[in-house]
Design an enzyme around this catalytic site. Structure first.
Site, short mmCIF file in Angstrom:
data_model
loop_
_atom_site.label_atom_id
_atom_site.label_comp_id
_atom_site.label_asym_id
_atom_site.label_seq_id
_atom_site.Cartn_x
_atom_site.Cartn_y
_atom_site.Cartn_z
CE LYS A 16 -3.03 -6.01 -6.00
NZ LYS A 16 -4.12 -5.27 -5.37
CG HIS B 3 -2.03 -0.98 1.16
ND1 HIS B 3 -1.88 -2.26 1.65
CD2 HIS B 3 -3.29 -0.92 0.66
CE1 HIS B 3 -3.00 -2.94 1.46
NE2 HIS B 3 -3.86 -2.15 0.86
#
Length: 528
Positions: A307, A160
């Site tokens: 992604k 993240h």
């Protein structure tokens, strides 16, 4: 008897966090599971497809609070507004949808936790370490990287890119470390338990490095399923969420159904393979239950090299695509353009190009031409007085047989893109066959009437095979073609046609009236 013995097929998607609306990464998983389930169902297997939503944990709590609502109200609204409608948008034929806030799930989780506690696999201890709220995962130092200029003095999650939190609290632990040898034995005895091989190798290496016991409770917030013997703790969201696969299947409440369905094929993204291939089978072993039949980890969808995720602003709503191209084109594109099990890139340009070339001009135009010629030259009925089978016709027969067998072999290993490519050989060969045989020229001379009949019958029967073989991928277009060929009345419902028999040529009954075929894939001006 277990599901492994009776030839049934149970496939489950991960359950998805309801902290936000779904994007095409979620849709990719749903479609893949649905295609596999439809294929197995139409191959004669007793098939069950499970999906659902994960509604507990700190991430959901914080999202709800940030939006000024209670977490249950947030989950209820988002499931109703976005997650359930996603299934209709994508034409998903799931058999069950489980929410982790349901009583059936909570009751089974309590029973499972009590069982493991009574067996000595859960104990109380102190935890100090890193936790990523975005992943809802405890992190090892190897999972962290130094922060960028946005977080210069922090350790951040490599997934993240955001700082992890340091936790120090008394928790309950699951004795995961005791299952290292059993897990390695499972991987060795069942080489296809984890697929693809790249993920398998990563998991085996991870377990070989040694497993630590897993903290399975939190006491600093209340949004979760309480620990049954200590209500001051809630269950770690992943430990609880993984149980959905058996709580939805009747474990602890319906032994017959559970025995009929379990074990499942777990279809997951590769970023959560470790939970499903390490923690989950260990939990089941502790409860003396069978591990999953297989854990298949597909790759990531990439947009601009990133992604697919909401946090990186690469999230695209599935409806952005289906509103323009339709659900069949969505399903076809993501199953055909990406090698299943590997990362794949999405682009609007590639989608548009494939829609026009492969769907509209390839399969759709082929179907339209054949139906139109049968209508024009044979009064709207599949030809009856057929000429001799010539080598060109036999070549089509052979292609249908080879393509059907190739598709079935590919699907047995979840190579969805290869199965579609095999089937598409029929489309390509039929287009070439019509170009060579020139039925529009044959129609000009009554002396070639029987030859014309043979050519159009061969083409129509080839379309029959494509409708069956492509129905798990594109159910709407396949059904339209099936009805236009008159097969719904002469052969029976499309969903009842066994895929194992799709390659048997010349099974479309001569004399069957055809119907008008609306364009399977209409031209889209905006696709240019």
């Amino acid at each position: 008897m277990t599901a492994a013995d009776n030839g049934s097929f149970f496939i489950a998607t991960p359950i998805f966090y309801v902290n936000d609306v779904p994007h095409i990464g979620h849709a990719y998983t749903e479609v893949a599971a649905d295609v596999l389930a439809r294929w197995m169902r139409q191959s004669g297997k007793d098939t069950w497809l499970l999906t659902g939503t994960d509604e507990h944990g700190q991430k959901i709590l914080r999202t709800a609070v940030a939006n000024g609502v209670e977490p249950k109200a947030w989950a209820d609204e988002l499931v109703a507004r976005a997650w359930l409608p996603l299934l209709d948008t994508l034409n998903i034929a799931n058999d069950d949808f489980i929410r982790t806030t349901e009583d059936r799930h909570k009751q089974a989780v309590h029973k499972f936790l009590t069982l493991l506690h009574d067996k000595g696999f859960i104990y109380e201890g102190d935890y100090e370490g890193y936790y990523c709220v975005g992943c809802e995962e405890y992190k090892q130092s190897a999972d962290l990287i130094d922060g960028s200029e946005d977080f210069p003095d922090a350790r951040v999650c490599h997934m993240h890119g955001r700082p992890v939190e340091v936790l120090k609290e008394t928790n309950y632990f699951f004795r995961l470390s005791q299952f290292q040898d059993r897990l390695l034995e499972l991987y060795a005895s069942q080489p296809d338990f984890i697929q693809p091989d790249s993920v398998r190798n990563e998991i085996v290496a991870f377990v070989n490095r040694g497993l630590e016991d897993l903290s399975i409770s939190r006491s600093t917030f209340e949004w979760g399923i309480d620990i049954p013997w200590d209500s001051s703790h809630v269950t770690y969201v992943w430990f609880e969420a993984l149980l959905n696969y058996i709580t939805a299947t009747g474990w602890g409440s319906d032994d017959d159904t559970f025995a009929k369905r379990w074990p499942a094929v777990q279809l997951v993204g590769k970023d959560i393979a470790r939970f499903h291939a390490v923690i989950w089978p260990a939990m089941l072993m502790a409860a003396d239950l069978e591990p999953p039949k297989r854990v298949f980890a597909h790759g990531w969808l990439l947009v601009g090299g990133e992604k697919m995720s909401k946090s990186k602003l690469t999230g695209i709503a599935p409806s952005d695509i289906t509103d323009v191209f339709g659900s069949d084109a969505f399903r076809y594109y993501f199953m055909r353009a990406i090698t299943f099990g590997q990362d794949g890139s999405f682009s609007w340009e590639d989608l548009s190009a494939r829609y026009e070339a492969e769907l509209a001009n390839g399969w759709g135009n082929l179907a339209s031409r054949v139906i139109a010629m049968v209508t024009r030259y044979f009064d709207g009925k599949i030809p009856t007085e057929l000429g001799a089978v010539l080598p060109a016709d036999q070549a089509i027969h052979d292609t249908i047989d080879t393509a059907a067998h190739g598709a079935a072999k590919a699907m047995s290993t979840f190579a969805i893109n290869e199965a579609i490519a095999s089937t598409w050989r029929i489309v390509d060969e039929l287009n070439g066959y019509l170009t060579e045989q020139e039925p529009w020229v044959l129609a000009k001379d009554d002396a070639h009437r029987q030859r014309l009949a043979r050519v159009l019958y061969t083409a129509a029967d080839g379309l029959r095979a494509t409708a069956i073989l492509l129905s798990p991928v594109m159910p709407e277009a396949s059904q339209k073609l099936w009805v236009a060929l008159g097969a719904d009345n002469s052969v029976g419902p499309l969903t009842k046609q066994l895929l194992t028999e799709a390659g048997t040529h010349s099974t479309l009954p001569p004399g069957t009236p055809v119907a008008e075929l609306v364009p399977l894939f209409p031209r889209i001006e905006s696709a240019e």
